[in-house]
Design an enzyme around this catalytic site. Sequence first.
Site, PDB file in Angstrom:
ATOM      1  N   GLU A  79       1.919  -0.325  -5.001  1.00 55.27           N
ATOM      2  CA  GLU A  79       0.998   0.750  -5.349  1.00 55.27           C
ATOM      3  C   GLU A  79       1.887   1.988  -5.489  1.00 55.27           C
ATOM      4  O   GLU A  79       2.286   2.577  -4.479  1.00 55.27           O
ATOM      5  CB  GLU A  79      -0.060   0.944  -4.259  1.00 55.27           C
ATOM      6  CG  GLU A  79      -1.085   1.997  -4.630  1.00 55.27           C
ATOM      7  CD  GLU A  79      -2.081   2.269  -3.513  1.00 55.27           C
ATOM      8  OE1 GLU A  79      -3.244   2.552  -3.817  1.00 55.27           O
ATOM      9  OE2 GLU A  79      -1.692   2.219  -2.331  1.00 55.27           O
ATOM     10  N   ASP A  87       0.826  -1.191   0.000  1.00 54.04           N
ATOM     11  CA  ASP A  87       0.000   0.000   0.000  1.00 54.04           C
ATOM     12  C   ASP A  87       0.871   1.256   0.000  1.00 54.04           C
ATOM     13  O   ASP A  87       1.848   1.349   0.752  1.00 54.04           O
ATOM     14  CB  ASP A  87      -0.889  -0.026   1.249  1.00 54.04           C
ATOM     15  CG  ASP A  87      -1.844   1.127   1.313  1.00 54.04           C
ATOM     16  OD1 ASP A  87      -2.732   1.205   0.461  1.00 54.04           O
ATOM     17  OD2 ASP A  87      -1.702   1.964   2.233  1.00 54.04           O
TER      18      ASP A  87
END
Length: 692
Positions: free
Chosen positions: A479, A442
Amino acid sequence: MDSVGTNRTPLRSAAAAAPATRSSALPWPHCHPAVGNRLAATKLGIAARCGGAGGYFGKVQRFDAARSTTARAQSGKAARSVIREMGHTASDSEMPLKYSSGKAFPLGVSQVDGGLNFAIFSQHASSVTLCLKLPERGTQDDEEIVEFALDRQKNKTGDIWHVSVEGLPASGVLYGYRINGPQGWQQGHRFDDSVILLDPYAKLVSGRKYFGVDKEESSQFFGTYDFDSSPFDWGDDYRLPNLPESDLVIYEMNVRAFTADESSGLGPAVRGSYLGLIDKIPHLLELGVNAVELLPVFEFDELEFKRFPNPRDHMVNTWGYSTINFFAPMSRYASAGGGPVAASKELKKMVKALHNAGIEVILDVVYNHTNEADDANPYMTSFRGIDNKVYYMLDLNNNPQLLNFSGCGNTLNCNHPVVKELVLDSLRHWVKEYHIDGFRFDLASVLCRGPDGSPLDAPPLIKEIAKDSVLSRCKIIAEPWDCGGLYLVGRFPNWDRWAEWNGQYRDDIRRFIKGDPGLKGVFATRVSGSADLYQVNNRKPYDSINFIIAHDGFTLCDLVSYNSKHNDANGECGRDGCNDNYSWNCGVEGETNDLIVRRLRSRQMKNFHVALMISQGTPMMLMGDEYGHTRYGNNNSYGHDTHINNFQWGQLEERKDGHFRFFSEMIKFRHSHPILRRDRFLSKVSSKLIYS
């Protein structure tokens, strides 16, 4: 989390000059409730209103807030009875404990001859006290906490504090630490020895038993351990799937939301658990996916929005992007409130069952921030009180404020040698202990920043993850953006190992299929592997994780049903969530009985799915899109532990012969056509979208 990058909002429209944050361009669910809209004023990645009161008085106010917020959370049984043991035995106890110097490694709790060793890092601490919660020393309602103050001369090696304890049970003991040190806020310290802190290396975490139940008395989280249980039996015939990257079809899903609804047909004790997912593996096989990407399963506090009155205190953090500990599985995903030991065993059962079905397990991991929020409304559970100056990025030139590149008030200092090793140890633990096949990181651009927040050309952590021998078999996915404007799609430091969520693929496919003009060439580029981004060095088409829908943003059904977000239920007056979704409602906003509109929407959903499945790269779809799940236009549904997020098994059955069958057949079409999975970029792709 969605893309937030330099000169762009999450969906690549023109951004404001100031870096986007999760509460301005996209007020992200992982934010502490107090962060909220104040983050809209962030600048240079510094949490808004940090230091707003000014001077020493402001510092004291914020430090008092940390004490009071944490004290409320730790009230109740956790601190009713304390015995401080300054000597080497507890003469007044039923079970005498003997303490010795112990050893510095490994960190956490480990078995040694004659006892258990406890070791914790803190460079700046002046005192460390081990706290042990022993139920057998009191009644069930009056448990005692035994405390032992570590000696700086006998129990400290370098920056690691350690002690060996003889006489403890091999399981069932809860533990934590009180840590004190310099009180100078201006030096970046946040020590407070009134709080019992969670060990960053705790392999199991004990807290509440049941997900989302706020009637349990204590919100205190303790570390615990289990050296009594036999090693998990993976089975003689057990094999890792070891699927080639080029063959993956990824299904992004939430463990709890997959079976939490009554329509799952499971008993109440199993719904929303690791075991519940096992029961639904036949659905995954019928759909045709061969990898699941699980939203966070590290221990998190789903009730974090309820710490104090605020506009979001009606919600429950069901997505889990607010990590408490990086080693422990989410204990409230155990069936029947089984607790941390059961959660660990049941997670392994789930992984084993998925592997036996030929499905790989990828974890969505959040190493960019923790649950401890910002300096305006801090919450101390672990890292902040252990060594704030080491674990978090600080602006030392600005009344040492926490830097906020995560949009959640703090940013983990991932390239500090100690924090880097913590992250690596955590990843290795999940691979060795739980047989995890890969990780999606993330806001991975945060991991590309130095201690002062500056971008690094060759981030040490990113390189070591790519080169680590234990992680060598794993899929590693970035990401490639963060909330400070570091947008690295196609440019993420990769060492030919890292794949990326391709945010440009998502945006361009959405715009083309909804009918924006002038996009034929861009569409062809995206469908043929995004060579403009990934045809460099030894990168392959499968390094592009192609997606149109992810957990944050519209579902596929909502993408063709809403022109605008409808987020009033989130408590922020519609200010949260992305405003630029590249969506088209096909003529009517929201639910409708108009058959012409409904048929057009169905056709558009099929168009999107076909485009995804014929594209070179690694396709990823979202749980529920196979039957047309709707969140009724909410594009930021992180806080709804309801039908808004929960898989609706009844709707799946209603649409099994139509929508679902088409989606399944297209996935199987992809599996049967090697040209779509080749590891070389295609010079030309001819495709025909389905219009009926």
